[in-house]
Design an enzyme around this catalytic site. Structure first.
Site, PDB file in Angstrom:
ATOM      1  N   LYS A 122      -2.610   5.921  -4.229  1.00 35.40           N
ATOM      2  CA  LYS A 122      -3.689   6.858  -3.919  1.00 35.40           C
ATOM      3  C   LYS A 122      -3.469   8.223  -4.574  1.00 35.40           C
ATOM      4  O   LYS A 122      -2.340   8.688  -4.710  1.00 35.40           O
ATOM      5  CB  LYS A 122      -3.811   7.047  -2.403  1.00 35.40           C
ATOM      6  CG  LYS A 122      -3.938   5.738  -1.624  1.00 35.40           C
ATOM      7  CD  LYS A 122      -4.041   5.981  -0.124  1.00 35.40           C
ATOM      8  CE  LYS A 122      -3.873   4.689   0.645  1.00 35.40           C
ATOM      9  NZ  LYS A 122      -2.467   4.278   0.773  1.00 35.40           N
ATOM     10  N   SER A 146     -10.706   6.309   0.149  1.00 35.09           N
ATOM     11  CA  SER A 146     -10.106   6.205   1.470  1.00 35.09           C
ATOM     12  C   SER A 146     -10.659   7.340   2.326  1.00 35.09           C
ATOM     13  O   SER A 146     -10.886   8.444   1.824  1.00 35.09           O
ATOM     14  CB  SER A 146      -8.577   6.312   1.359  1.00 35.09           C
ATOM     15  OG  SER A 146      -7.963   6.163   2.616  1.00 35.09           O
ATOM     16  N   ASN A 147     -10.915   7.047   3.588  1.00 38.21           N
ATOM     17  CA  ASN A 147     -11.410   8.049   4.527  1.00 38.21           C
ATOM     18  C   ASN A 147     -12.790   8.599   4.156  1.00 38.21           C
ATOM     19  O   ASN A 147     -13.101   9.759   4.434  1.00 38.21           O
ATOM     20  CB  ASN A 147     -10.403   9.200   4.661  1.00 38.21           C
ATOM     21  CG  ASN A 147      -9.067   8.724   5.170  1.00 38.21           C
ATOM     22  OD1 ASN A 147      -8.979   8.135   6.237  1.00 38.21           O
ATOM     23  ND2 ASN A 147      -8.023   8.945   4.387  1.00 38.21           N
ATOM     24  N   TYR A 151       3.125   9.564   0.080  1.00 39.53           N
ATOM     25  CA  TYR A 151       4.115   8.887   0.923  1.00 39.53           C
ATOM     26  C   TYR A 151       5.556   9.004   0.421  1.00 39.53           C
ATOM     27  O   TYR A 151       6.488   8.838   1.191  1.00 39.53           O
ATOM     28  CB  TYR A 151       3.795   7.395   1.048  1.00 39.53           C
ATOM     29  CG  TYR A 151       2.455   7.054   1.631  1.00 39.53           C
ATOM     30  CD1 TYR A 151       1.711   7.992   2.345  1.00 39.53           C
ATOM     31  CD2 TYR A 151       1.918   5.783   1.467  1.00 39.53           C
ATOM     32  CE1 TYR A 151       0.462   7.674   2.863  1.00 39.53           C
ATOM     33  CE2 TYR A 151       0.671   5.453   1.992  1.00 39.53           C
ATOM     34  CZ  TYR A 151      -0.048   6.400   2.674  1.00 39.53           C
ATOM     35  OH  TYR A 151      -1.269   6.078   3.185  1.00 39.53           O
ATOM     36  N   PRO A 165      -4.177  -0.378  12.162  1.00 39.62           N
ATOM     37  CA  PRO A 165      -4.863  -1.490  12.827  1.00 39.62           C
ATOM     38  C   PRO A 165      -4.424  -1.703  14.270  1.00 39.62           C
ATOM     39  O   PRO A 165      -5.127  -2.355  15.035  1.00 39.62           O
ATOM     40  CB  PRO A 165      -4.487  -2.704  11.963  1.00 39.62           C
ATOM     41  CG  PRO A 165      -3.159  -2.346  11.380  1.00 39.62           C
ATOM     42  CD  PRO A 165      -3.254  -0.863  11.111  1.00 39.62           C
ATOM     43  N   HIS A 192      -7.518   9.534  -1.943  1.00 46.47           N
ATOM     44  CA  HIS A 192      -6.923   9.492  -0.605  1.00 46.47           C
ATOM     45  C   HIS A 192      -7.848  10.096   0.460  1.00 46.47           C
ATOM     46  O   HIS A 192      -7.963   9.563   1.567  1.00 46.47           O
ATOM     47  CB  HIS A 192      -5.580  10.225  -0.611  1.00 46.47           C
ATOM     48  CG  HIS A 192      -4.627   9.730   0.416  1.00 46.47           C
ATOM     49  ND1 HIS A 192      -3.260   9.726   0.240  1.00 46.47           N
ATOM     50  CD2 HIS A 192      -4.824   9.222   1.658  1.00 46.47           C
ATOM     51  CE1 HIS A 192      -2.669   9.227   1.314  1.00 46.47           C
ATOM     52  NE2 HIS A 192      -3.593   8.926   2.193  1.00 46.47           N
ATOM     53  N   ASP A 203       0.841  -1.185   0.000  1.00 45.93           N
ATOM     54  CA  ASP A 203       0.000   0.000   0.000  1.00 45.93           C
ATOM     55  C   ASP A 203       0.881   1.242   0.000  1.00 45.93           C
ATOM     56  O   ASP A 203       1.617   1.499   0.951  1.00 45.93           O
ATOM     57  CB  ASP A 203      -0.896  -0.017   1.249  1.00 45.93           C
ATOM     58  CG  ASP A 203      -1.828   1.174   1.294  1.00 45.93           C
ATOM     59  OD1 ASP A 203      -2.939   1.074   0.741  1.00 45.93           O
ATOM     60  OD2 ASP A 203      -1.449   2.209   1.881  1.00 45.93           O
ATOM     61  N   ILE A 230     -14.028  -7.457  23.598  1.00 44.55           N
ATOM     62  CA  ILE A 230     -13.417  -6.423  22.744  1.00 44.55           C
ATOM     63  C   ILE A 230     -14.415  -5.303  22.445  1.00 44.55           C
ATOM     64  O   ILE A 230     -14.043  -4.126  22.375  1.00 44.55           O
ATOM     65  CB  ILE A 230     -12.842  -7.049  21.458  1.00 44.55           C
ATOM     66  CG1 ILE A 230     -11.616  -7.906  21.803  1.00 44.55           C
ATOM     67  CG2 ILE A 230     -12.468  -5.969  20.435  1.00 44.55           C
ATOM     68  CD1 ILE A 230     -11.091  -8.760  20.660  1.00 44.55           C
TER      69      ILE A 230
END
Length: 316
Positions: A86, A166-167, A56, A216, A119, A51, A284
């Site tokens: 992205k 994304s997002n 980045y 994560p 993105h 990814d 959890i």
């Protein structure tokens, strides 16, 4: 030769398969040669999904790693790896999407990406913008319909096998689904035991959009490493990271991890051959929820926004 762990795959709504564990590459500042070596190690360990993003600065390293892995015989062909990249906000304009993807492909040294994501559902003025110090005048209206149409064109040209976002919140995703000819295959968002996003997970499942989880193991300020996770890890004889990753996998989402330590790379791959109990899952669910990534890095002392999420949630 050391046995390579098999990573399960999901069939996306585009018909293409995606490995359910991916390696994140947002690692600045890191020399390209160093990151390339790390990514080759990851391929050798068993990772097949990488990814990256225009933001980045790691696209070149990803491309070099794939080429080196093929040259060394670690993998037989480019088809054995799944590459996600992205579209950054300054290029989230209809006329700039295709040039942006072509630039990404040039850096990767590839003919196509397996998945291309918007993105953020935000547009900034084209050209250089200091993302750590954006100002009100840097933000412009997001032409969702025009940008998505350009994303669909990238897909139809074969430059991206699948396209996604994304997002995106449930609201933003709903708006997109109403105008999309090709529905988004993936929505990559922050998910971890401390920010479980159950509403979004359920909505995406209902709409056939696969959810991919970044951060994560928690982002800034998220207390994912709770006594509950510790207790489950001890009982299962697993690491706390393995428990946190396994929980995400059992929600039906894929996971983007980012550890450049070879031993932890291997441990992360060992999340598929065991299960959490119903009791574990109930425990959890009781972990206090706190969003870890609040966009602090996007704030500006003279700007009107506390965080990028002020824009993401619909102010602009």
């Amino acid at each position: 030769m050391e046995k390579v762990m098999h990573v399960p795959e999901v069939v996306l709504n585009s018909g293409y398969k995606m490995p359910l564990l991916g390696m994140g590459t947002a690692a600045y500042p890191m020399p390209i040669d160093d990151l390339t070596c790390i990514l080759v190690d990851a391929i050798e360990t068993g990772y097949r999904h990488f990814d990256t993003a225009a933001l980045y600065g790691s696209e070149e390293a990803v491309g070099r790693a794939v080429a080196e892995a093929i040259e060394r015989g670690i993998i037989k062909s480019r088809q054995q790896v799944f590459i996600t990249s992205k579209l950054w906000c300054t290029e989230a304009h209809p006329q700039l999407v295709l040039p942006a993807l072509k630039n990404t492909l040039g850096k990767l040294g590839l003919d196509y990406v397996d998945l291309y994501l918007i993105h953020w559902p935000i547009s900034m003025k084209p050209g250089p913008v200091d993302i750590l110090k954006f100002k009100k005048e840097d933000i412009v209206p997001f032409d969702m319909k025009g940008v998505w149409k350009a994303m669909e064109a990238c897909c139809m040209l074969g430059l991206a096998k699948s396209i996604g976002v994304s997002n995106f919140s449930c609201t933003k995703l709903s708006q997109l689904l109403q105008i999309a000819t090709i529905p988004p295959a993936v929505n990559q968002v922050e998910i971890n035991v401390a920010w479980q996003q159950q509403k979004l997970l359920e909505y995406c499942k209902e709409k056939g959009v696969h959810v991919s989880a970044y951060s994560p193991l928690g982002a800034k300020g998220a207390s994912w490493n709770s006594p509950i996770i510790n207790d489950i890890a001890t009982a299962k004889r697993k690491s706390i990271a393995q428990v946190a990753l396994r929980w995400i996998y059992e929600q039906g989402a894929s996971v983007i991890v980012k550890s450049f330590n070879k031993e932890r790379m291997k441990q992360n791959l060992e999340m598929f051959d065991w299960e959490l109990s119903t009791e574990d899952n109930f425990k959890i669910q009781d972990i206090p929820q706190k969003k870890g990534y609040n966009g602090e890095d996007f704030t500006h002392p003279n700007g009107p926004y506390k965080s990028v999420n002020d824009i993401w949630d619909g102010e602009i």
